[in-house]
Structure formats: structure tokens, C-alpha cells
Write an enzyme that holds these catalytic residues in place. Sequence first.
Site, PDB file in Angstrom:
ATOM      1  N   HIS A  84      30.045 -51.489 -55.600  1.00 24.37           N
ATOM      2  CA  HIS A  84      30.362 -49.940 -56.187  1.00 24.37           C
ATOM      3  C   HIS A  84      31.868 -49.323 -56.146  1.00 24.37           C
ATOM      4  O   HIS A  84      31.862 -48.985 -57.112  1.00 24.37           O
ATOM      5  CB  HIS A  84      29.402 -49.499 -55.509  1.00 24.37           C
ATOM      6  CG  HIS A  84      29.693 -48.121 -54.493  1.00 24.37           C
ATOM      7  ND1 HIS A  84      28.792 -49.035 -53.506  1.00 24.37           N
ATOM      8  CD2 HIS A  84      29.908 -47.365 -54.154  1.00 24.37           C
ATOM      9  CE1 HIS A  84      29.302 -47.736 -52.388  1.00 24.37           C
ATOM     10  NE2 HIS A  84      30.294 -46.890 -53.534  1.00 24.37           N
ATOM     11  N   ASP A 220      25.754 -54.506 -50.427  1.00 24.96           N
ATOM     12  CA  ASP A 220      26.866 -54.190 -51.958  1.00 24.96           C
ATOM     13  C   ASP A 220      28.548 -55.268 -51.431  1.00 24.96           C
ATOM     14  O   ASP A 220      28.792 -53.397 -50.596  1.00 24.96           O
ATOM     15  CB  ASP A 220      26.894 -52.488 -51.511  1.00 24.96           C
ATOM     16  CG  ASP A 220      27.461 -51.787 -51.820  1.00 24.96           C
ATOM     17  OD1 ASP A 220      28.633 -51.904 -53.063  1.00 24.96           O
ATOM     18  OD2 ASP A 220      27.251 -50.260 -52.148  1.00 24.96           O
ATOM     19  N   SER A 640      33.197 -45.680 -48.625  1.00 24.33           N
ATOM     20  CA  SER A 640      32.799 -46.950 -48.533  1.00 24.33           C
ATOM     21  C   SER A 640      33.522 -48.353 -49.519  1.00 24.33           C
ATOM     22  O   SER A 640      34.943 -47.633 -49.272  1.00 24.33           O
ATOM     23  CB  SER A 640      32.433 -46.475 -50.061  1.00 24.33           C
ATOM     24  OG  SER A 640      31.220 -46.096 -50.651  1.00 24.33           O
TER      25      SER A 640
HETATM   26  N1  ARG Z   1      25.359 -43.556 -52.435  1.00 23.26           N
HETATM   27  C1  ARG Z   1      26.237 -44.428 -52.168  1.00 23.26           C
HETATM   28  C2  ARG Z   1      27.309 -43.265 -52.401  1.00 23.26           C
HETATM   29  O1  ARG Z   1      27.689 -42.299 -52.290  1.00 23.26           O
HETATM   30  C3  ARG Z   1      26.183 -45.289 -53.028  1.00 23.26           C
HETATM   31  C4  ARG Z   1      25.787 -45.205 -54.804  1.00 23.26           C
HETATM   32  C5  ARG Z   1      26.403 -46.640 -55.538  1.00 23.26           C
HETATM   33  N2  ARG Z   1      24.873 -47.092 -55.162  1.00 23.26           N
HETATM   34  C6  ARG Z   1      23.695 -46.548 -56.157  1.00 23.26           C
HETATM   35  N3  ARG Z   1      23.061 -47.169 -56.014  1.00 23.26           N
HETATM   36  N4  ARG Z   1      24.093 -45.391 -57.426  1.00 23.26           N
HETATM   37  O2  ARG Z   1      28.827 -43.594 -53.587  1.00 23.26           O
HETATM   38  N1  GLU Z   2      28.814 -44.637 -51.250  1.00 23.35           N
HETATM   39  C1  GLU Z   2      29.796 -43.147 -50.146  1.00 23.35           C
HETATM   40  C2  GLU Z   2      31.046 -43.791 -51.237  1.00 23.35           C
HETATM   41  O1  GLU Z   2      31.456 -44.235 -52.491  1.00 23.35           O
HETATM   42  C3  GLU Z   2      29.877 -43.820 -48.895  1.00 23.35           C
HETATM   43  C4  GLU Z   2      28.563 -43.140 -48.666  1.00 23.35           C
HETATM   44  C5  GLU Z   2      28.585 -41.615 -47.929  1.00 23.35           C
HETATM   45  O2  GLU Z   2      28.767 -40.759 -48.636  1.00 23.35           O
HETATM   46  O3  GLU Z   2      28.346 -41.651 -46.873  1.00 23.35           O
HETATM   47  O4  GLU Z   2      31.782 -43.720 -51.012  1.00 23.35           O
END
Ligand code: ARG
Ligand code: GLU
Length: 710
Positions: A84, A220, A640
Site C-alpha cells: 500500500h 502487504d 507502514s
Molecule cells: N490500515 C492500514 C493503514 O492505515 C492499511 C491501509 C491500506 N489497506 C487498505 N485495505 N486500505 O494505513
Molecule cells: N497502515 C498504516 C500506515 O499506512 C500503519 C498502520 C497504523 O496506523 O498503525 O502507515
Amino acid sequence: MRNILKISLFFLTFNFFAQQGGMWLPSQLKGAREQEMKKLGSNLSASAIYAIDKPSLKDAIVHFNGGCTAEIISKKALLLTNHHCGYGAIQSHSTTEHDYLQDGFWAYKQKEELPNPDMFVTFIKRIDDVTIAVLNGTSDAKSVKENQDIISQNINKIVQNAKKEVWQEVKVKSFYKGNQYFLFITEKYEDIRLVGAPPSAIGKFGADTDNWMWPRHSGDFSLFRIYADKNNRPAKYNKKNKPYKPNYYLPVATDGVEEGDFTLVFGFPGRTNEYLPAVALEQIVHKLNPAKIAIRDKALKIVDKKMRSDKEIKIKYASKFASIANYWKKWIGENQGIEKSNAIAKKRDLEQKFLQKVKGTENENLLNQFNSLYHKIEEVALARDIWIETVYRNVELLNATFKLYQLENTSRKGEKTFNKKRDALLKQFKGFYKNYDANVDKEVFKALMKMYLANNPKKYTPKQLLNLDLDKITDEIYANSALINYDKAKQLLTGNMQEVLDKLQRDSAYKIGKPLAEIFYTKINPDYFKFQSQIASIQKKYMKALMDNFKEERFFPDANSTLRVTFGQVKGYAPKDAVYYRPISHVKGIIEKYVPGDYEFDVPQKLIDLYEKKDFGPYGKNGKMPVNFLGTNHTTGGNSGSPVIDANGNLIGLNFDRVWEGTMSDYNYDAEICRNIMVDVRYILFIIDKYAGAKRLIKEMDLVKAKDKK
Ligand code: ARG
Ligand code: GLU
């Protein structure tokens, strides 16, 4: 006897939890933190993690494109980060003939690695405490403003005099709410090439449904490479550039993780706010989050319905939907977590203790001052969030009018500046309208403006909008405005400055958008920041008073996109009564979730075949192939792509998310329920090797057994 046992057990667990949480500056680890890490199973010294006179782990970590984290995993600067995080780059190389998002991308030869013009990574070369120099002279300051001026002058001086090489950069950042300042010497590399990415069905498996959730099964990850000039220095893309030769790179451990193993996450967390007073947290949970959630809820429902009924809309909106849904879901989890863990009551308890300690001192009124300031800021804070969610984030047409308002403002700087800004905007619009559907946006506009007019504080609503006939105006805008497609928008922006400005004033969407933009700049922001700067000066005193009065507590600095270390252990958790989640997921679970043809849960045939043959190569264990695992590391957005490092300094995983019940860790880290989610590095190796057959990449890594000492 039994009671003694109970009590000591209580203290043991209490102690165990107390030793976790926090995002520490790598230069802060010597001493207490080193001891805590040791107790959790680490063999690493503070200087193995961070040193400036010899290679250390920190030399393998970079800030990736200003947002995510990445790490070097070979002597040829192979770079590992999340799928991502590489998403934009992977998308930019994709066409209908070769869709790398759908099918994945692998450079089987080095010369097939793909350049990315705007991408960069930043190394941290050195971190110095410059608190004394920054605060020099501030004790004589007569006002908040004077104090700020002295600080900025001091920082300017420090930056100008910092010792650095010509290709390096300097910045100074504030920590502990302005009680400490650190200087960072950084190095920025700009020739970053795409090396590999799995198909989205692996890299984003589970998509929005599984996002922020456990059990999780996402691969990921994506791979890049840093290139440098012939002197190994930063350089723009050039065919002749060579892979960067790093000072340090992470060996990759292949014998896996178990519950209880030590984990260290090293990266660039963006923003946390752990030392807010109860009154502030209460405002977030009861006022601001619910308002933001409700707006996104409405918008997402409309877009989702449209996406399900039309394939083209689905493609256009998939990425926008994912990013709006990401924080929508996070805030819901955050609110529930704060309620469930009694975070507000705990803060109140702490504040009671604080009040007892500071009675009769200059700090005895800090909490009262917070109360009164948060009371004053509430209305404008709410209006600001409603504005951002409505105008900036969710109604695309209003976002466009906001940018046009900024363009109109540059007209004051003359035609030349105006033209430059106009051309840049047109370029931006080209991408914007490619993924724009006026019918979708029209429904979002109508629904969100209805909410806006009902809920937004009148004081912060433009007068022109107060008695709007919403149905009529919506039809009019989406029938007549030039801003509903690129060609018309381009036409509107064609001509000399005065012509463009005249056309703009007559546009039906701009007639609504302009007063909305105006009130944001002339009322909302000024009021908000007036209170916010007063809050900041109280928060600075409160932070210092907490640290002075609770010397036995661990105070870690809030995240601010600087390099941090957080340590913990592999651990499951109990999200509710009678439920315990084990900390490691397997490919078996991918097959359990498999829904053929589904956009979130489809599985590539090749992965199914490998699973059925149990053909996991050297990466599986006892016929099982691990995918993701959980830890107690305190992480946030920006972490991330951060490496997960074992007790001996080897790479064992790749951080990418947190569990829903623990997203409150941005305000209240609780080791019992807060968990970060990581990709097991063995799954990454398995996908590169067995799924993609990109053996040359495996060959350039140092694969080791985790128990090996580095
Ligand atoms: N929750 C994770 C972060 O904040 C992953 C986001 C990307 N993945 C998704 N399924 N949208 O950024
Ligand atoms: N998915 C998050 C990011 O893009 C990291 C997950 C979190 O917020 O802990 O940095």
C-alpha cells in the site's frame, strides 16, 4: 500466601505491561530502555541500533516518500516496504495491457527495474539534542508570540551553523510538546526503482473488509531499489546510476516467530497524542470523531452503492473509497477502544493525582485552563472538522472549487504567478477528472450539504448558504457548472487572468464553493489557531509538570514523523469475553476466506496450487505457511513498511497495520489490547521465490537462522 502470590503476580503483569508502549528516539535508548528490551528478550545493545561512528541498524532504515517507512535488505540496496506504500508507483506503471496492480510486477533482471520520477527516500545520519540552544533566551519572553519568535530565530541559527556535508539536509523538530528539541542531519536519494510487487489479490488480500482487522492474511509488501551516482551519493534518475552501497543492511531470518519472541519496530510514525487532558479526549470521542464518522458514513454508503452497480464507477472510485474508508473505520475502532478501556476515567484519575502533587504551585491551574480552553475551542473545532470532511475530503466538486479559490487568491501576485498556478492546477485536474463521476458526486453533494446545513455551527456557516433551496441548487450546479468535467473546466480556465476570474464568479458551483473557502480562511482557521496556540502553551507546561512530578513513569515523546524505535513481543489478545486471538495466521486462512471472483477475497490460482501441494519451499514449517503475526509494538500511521527486527538484529517481518480494538493507541496505548500487524518475512520470501520465481532477489539477501548472532 495466596494473597502474596496474587499481589506479586499483579505487580509482575503490571510491570510487564508498563515496560511496553512508546516510540523512542533511537538516540534515547541507552540505559533504562536497553534494560527493558533485555527483559523482553533482546540481545541488542543501544549502539547496535543507533550509532554515528559505526554502521548500525538505523543505516538500513529510510523514510519512504515522506510518508511510509522502508528498509534495506541487501548489499545492493534492495528496499522492502508495503504494497500500500508502493501502490501509487505500481499503479503509475500500469496500463490495460499490463496491469501490475492486478497481476503483480517482477523485474527478473536488474535492467528491468522501473524508475519513479517523483519518488525519494530519506536517511537519518545523525540526531543531536539542541534543546538548550533552541530555548536560549525564552525565559525572558513576555508573551506566547515573543517566545515563538525567539525559538524560530534560534532554530534558524542552529540550522545555518549545523555541521554537514553539502549533499545533506538539516532540520530541527520539537519533542515533548516543546520541552525538547532535536536536530536531524538527513540524506535524500531520488533514484528509486520498482523491483517487485505481488498481485493485489495477495498484497491487498481482504482489502477494506479485513482492513484494521485480525485474523489477517495480507502479503502487504513491495520491493524497490535505491540507486546512487558513481560516488554513491544522491542523484536524480540517470541510466548510469548504480545500486546504492549501504552502510548497513538487514539480514533476513528464516526460522520464524513464536509467541513471546522479542520484536523491535523501527520507522517513522506520523502523529500521536498521548498526553492530552481528559477534557480533550472527551471532545474527540464524543464530538469530533462522531461528526467525522457520520459524514464519511453517509458518503461511503452512496459511493459503495454506485460502485456495486457499475463496473466503471468501481474502477474510478476504488482507491478513493479505500482511503476514505481507512480512517472512517479507524475512528470507529478508536472510539470503541477508548470507551472500553475507560481511557477517559483513567486520565481523570491521573489528573486527580496530579492536582494533589501540584497544589500550591504555579501548575495548580493548568487543568482548569485546559478545561476553559477546550470549552472555548469546541465549536470551531467541530466546524473545522465538518468543513474538512465535507468540502475538502468528500464532495469532490467542492474540493475543486477550493483549489480554484486558492488560484483566485494568487491573482493578487500578478498574471505570471497566476498562469503558473493555473497550469499546475490543470495538470492536477486532468488526473482528478479521469476518476470523476458527476452523478456519484451529485448524490454525495446533496446528502452532505444537507448534513452540513443541519449540523454546522451557524457562526461558521456562510450567510449565503443559510437559506438554500438545496434540491434546486443541486440540480442547477450539476447541470450547469463547468466543473463537472475536464473539458469544460479547461475551457473555464482558458483566457487571460481577468477573463478566467470573471467566468469563475459566474459558475454555479463556485458561487457555493467560494463563500465556503472564504469562511475557512477568514473565520474558522483564525479562531481555531488562536485557541490552539494557547492550548499548546498550556500543554507544554503540563507535559513538563507531569515529567517532573511522576519521575518513575516512562514518558515517551509523541510521534512527529521522526525516526523511532518501539519494542514489544509477539502476542495474541482477547478482544472480548471468551475470545482469544492467536498471534500467527497461515495460508490455510487465505483458502478459508477465498471467494472466487470477489474483489476483496479472490485468490490467484497459483497460490491455491502451491497450497494444495504444500509446496512452501524452505519457508514453511510443519506443513504450514505463516502469513501475518501480531505484536505489542506501539505503532501508528507512517510505521507502514517498518521492519520488524528480532532479538539479534535480523529482519523477521514487515509492519503494515493495527488491530481495530487497539487503534486508540494514538491517544492511549494499552499493552493488553493494542497490537500491530506484520507480514511474516517467510511469507514474503515464499511469494518472491515460489510464487514469482524471482530467485535473483532471494540470492542477493543474507538469509540467516534467527538464533544466529549478528
Ligand atoms: N490500515 C492500514 C493503514 O492505515 C492499511 C491501509 C491500506 N489497506 C487498505 N485495505 N486500505 O494505513
Ligand atoms: N497502515 C498504516 C500506515 O499506512 C500503519 C498502520 C497504523 O496506523 O498503525 O502507515
